[in-house]
Design a protein around this motif. Structure first.
Motif, mmCIF file in Angstrom:
data_model
loop_
_atom_site.group_PDB
_atom_site.id
_atom_site.type_symbol
_atom_site.label_atom_id
_atom_site.label_comp_id
_atom_site.label_asym_id
_atom_site.label_seq_id
_atom_site.Cartn_x
_atom_site.Cartn_y
_atom_site.Cartn_z
ATOM 1 N N GLU A 75 0.862 -1.185 0.000
ATOM 2 C CA GLU A 75 0.000 0.000 0.000
ATOM 3 C C GLU A 75 0.897 1.233 0.000
ATOM 4 O O GLU A 75 1.719 1.419 0.900
ATOM 5 N N LEU A 76 0.743 2.083 -1.029
ATOM 6 C CA LEU A 76 1.572 3.268 -1.196
ATOM 7 C C LEU A 76 0.761 4.550 -1.029
ATOM 8 O O LEU A 76 -0.397 4.618 -1.447
ATOM 9 N N LYS A 77 1.381 5.565 -0.448
ATOM 10 C CA LYS A 77 0.758 6.886 -0.375
ATOM 11 C C LYS A 77 0.648 7.476 -1.769
ATOM 12 O O LYS A 77 1.528 7.296 -2.607
ATOM 13 N N THR A 78 -0.423 8.195 -2.020
ATOM 14 C CA THR A 78 -0.607 8.887 -3.285
ATOM 15 C C THR A 78 -0.300 10.365 -3.084
ATOM 16 O O THR A 78 -1.164 11.146 -2.685
ATOM 17 N N ASN A 79 0.946 10.728 -3.319
ATOM 18 C CA ASN A 79 1.401 12.107 -3.131
ATOM 19 C C ASN A 79 0.962 12.637 -1.767
ATOM 20 O O ASN A 79 1.101 11.975 -0.766
ATOM 21 N N ASN A 80 0.402 13.849 -1.725
ATOM 22 C CA ASN A 80 -0.049 14.447 -0.459
ATOM 23 C C ASN A 80 -1.566 14.543 -0.401
ATOM 24 O O ASN A 80 -2.113 15.447 0.214
ATOM 25 N N THR A 81 -2.239 13.598 -1.050
ATOM 26 C CA THR A 81 -3.694 13.661 -1.151
ATOM 27 C C THR A 81 -4.394 13.034 0.049
ATOM 28 O O THR A 81 -5.604 13.166 0.193
ATOM 29 N N GLY A 82 -3.638 12.310 0.886
ATOM 30 C CA GLY A 82 -4.267 11.598 1.990
ATOM 31 C C GLY A 82 -4.875 10.283 1.545
ATOM 32 O O GLY A 82 -5.499 9.586 2.348
ATOM 33 N N LYS A 83 -4.709 9.942 0.291
ATOM 34 C CA LYS A 83 -5.224 8.689 -0.244
ATOM 35 C C LYS A 83 -4.065 7.710 -0.458
ATOM 36 O O LYS A 83 -2.907 8.062 -0.310
ATOM 37 N N SER A 84 -4.419 6.486 -0.808
ATOM 38 C CA SER A 84 -3.389 5.483 -1.035
ATOM 39 C C SER A 84 -3.826 4.522 -2.120
ATOM 40 O O SER A 84 -5.008 4.470 -2.495
ATOM 41 N N GLU A 85 -2.871 3.768 -2.628
ATOM 42 C CA GLU A 85 -3.118 2.791 -3.691
ATOM 43 C C GLU A 85 -2.604 1.441 -3.225
ATOM 44 O O GLU A 85 -1.517 1.333 -2.674
ATOM 45 N N VAL A 86 -3.399 0.395 -3.430
ATOM 46 C CA VAL A 86 -3.012 -0.961 -3.047
ATOM 47 C C VAL A 86 -2.584 -1.732 -4.291
ATOM 48 O O VAL A 86 -3.302 -1.763 -5.290
#
Length: 254
Positions: A75-86
């Motif tokens: 699971e990675l952070k998506t820039n500074n959006t507060g979201k993430s990608e699995v």
């Protein structure tokens, strides 16, 4: 040539592009899953991609949590959006000594290395575990020791109902060679050795525990008397991870 194809070409000489991968936490399947894996190969997290080298050649011991590649999820952070990608369907290898994660993409079989800075969690499917072993950072770790802020901890026993949980940090330390001549009795090679450290996280605090009764009772002072009785009645030696799991699991029932 597509951007992804270009990136794979760059991989051959150890360079990757920095196309941004965008998305929310999800469990992608089918075409979406492959698109996500393609994005992983071109994301900023893999901007330091390189193939394996010989940096551990001649060093005794392994820098990895496991020598074998195992199935896993990142699971990675998506820039500074507060979201993430699995990202699923990967084969992973975790370099404990340098805190780096390696992955093999399933379709291309390319090996990539990415910095663990954007990694929120990752899990490894171990042949000895009924469920994947989760590795995560803990906010309580920084308060305990700022040097642990970027460390990943394997969740040995997760919290039940907000009760204590047990984690471990599988660290590696390096013993430098001390070879001063052909007939020296000193160490003739560098060696990496395991330094597994256990921690109990409870009531917003994190405490290190050793494999002995005194240490675990000090880590859970509010339950010390009941835990002492439990350890005695069950004849728990308190000298293994299994013993530690039994005691912390019992603490969750109190």
């Amino acid at each position: 040539m597509t951007q992804f194809s270009k990136t794979l070409a760059f991989l051959a000489i150890g360079v990757a592009s920095s196309t941004v991968a965008v998305g929310q936490t999800s469990t992608p399947i089918g075409t979406d899953a492959q698109m996500n894996l393609n994005a992983l190969a071109t994301s900023p997290a893999t901007s330091n991609v390189r193939m394996f080298d010989n940096r551990y050649q001649g060093v005794k011991g392994s820098p990895y949590f496991l020598e074998a590649w195992v199935p896993g999820t990142v699971e990675l952070k998506t820039n500074n959006t507060g979201k993430s990608e699995v990202f699923k369907d990967l084969r992973l290898k975790y370099d404990v000594f340098t805190n780096l994660l390696f992955a093999v993409l399933p379709q291309t079989k390319d090996t990539i290395q990415f910095s663990t800075a954007p990694v929120l969690t990752f899990s490894l499917e171990l042949p000895t575990n009924p469920s994947p072993l989760l590795f995560t950072r803990l906010k309580e770790a920084k308060a305990l020791d700022p040097a642990l802020a970027e460390s990943f901890f394997a969740v040995v026993l997760d919290s039940e109902g907000g009760k204590a949980k047990l984690v471990k940090r599988v660290a590696k330390s390096k013993i430098e060679a001390n070879f001063k001549g052909a007939y020296s009795s000193g160490q003739a090679y560098d060696e990496l050795i395991d330094e597994t450290q256990y921690y109990v996280v409870a009531n917003g605090a994190m405490r290190r525990v050793k494999l002995n009764r005194k240490s675990v009772l000090e880590a859970l002072p509010d339950q010390a008397e009941k835990l002492k009785s439990f350890i005695s009645s069950q004849k728990i030696a308190m000298n293994s991870e299994t013993d530690l799991i039994k005691v912390v699991a019992y603490s969750q029932t109190l």
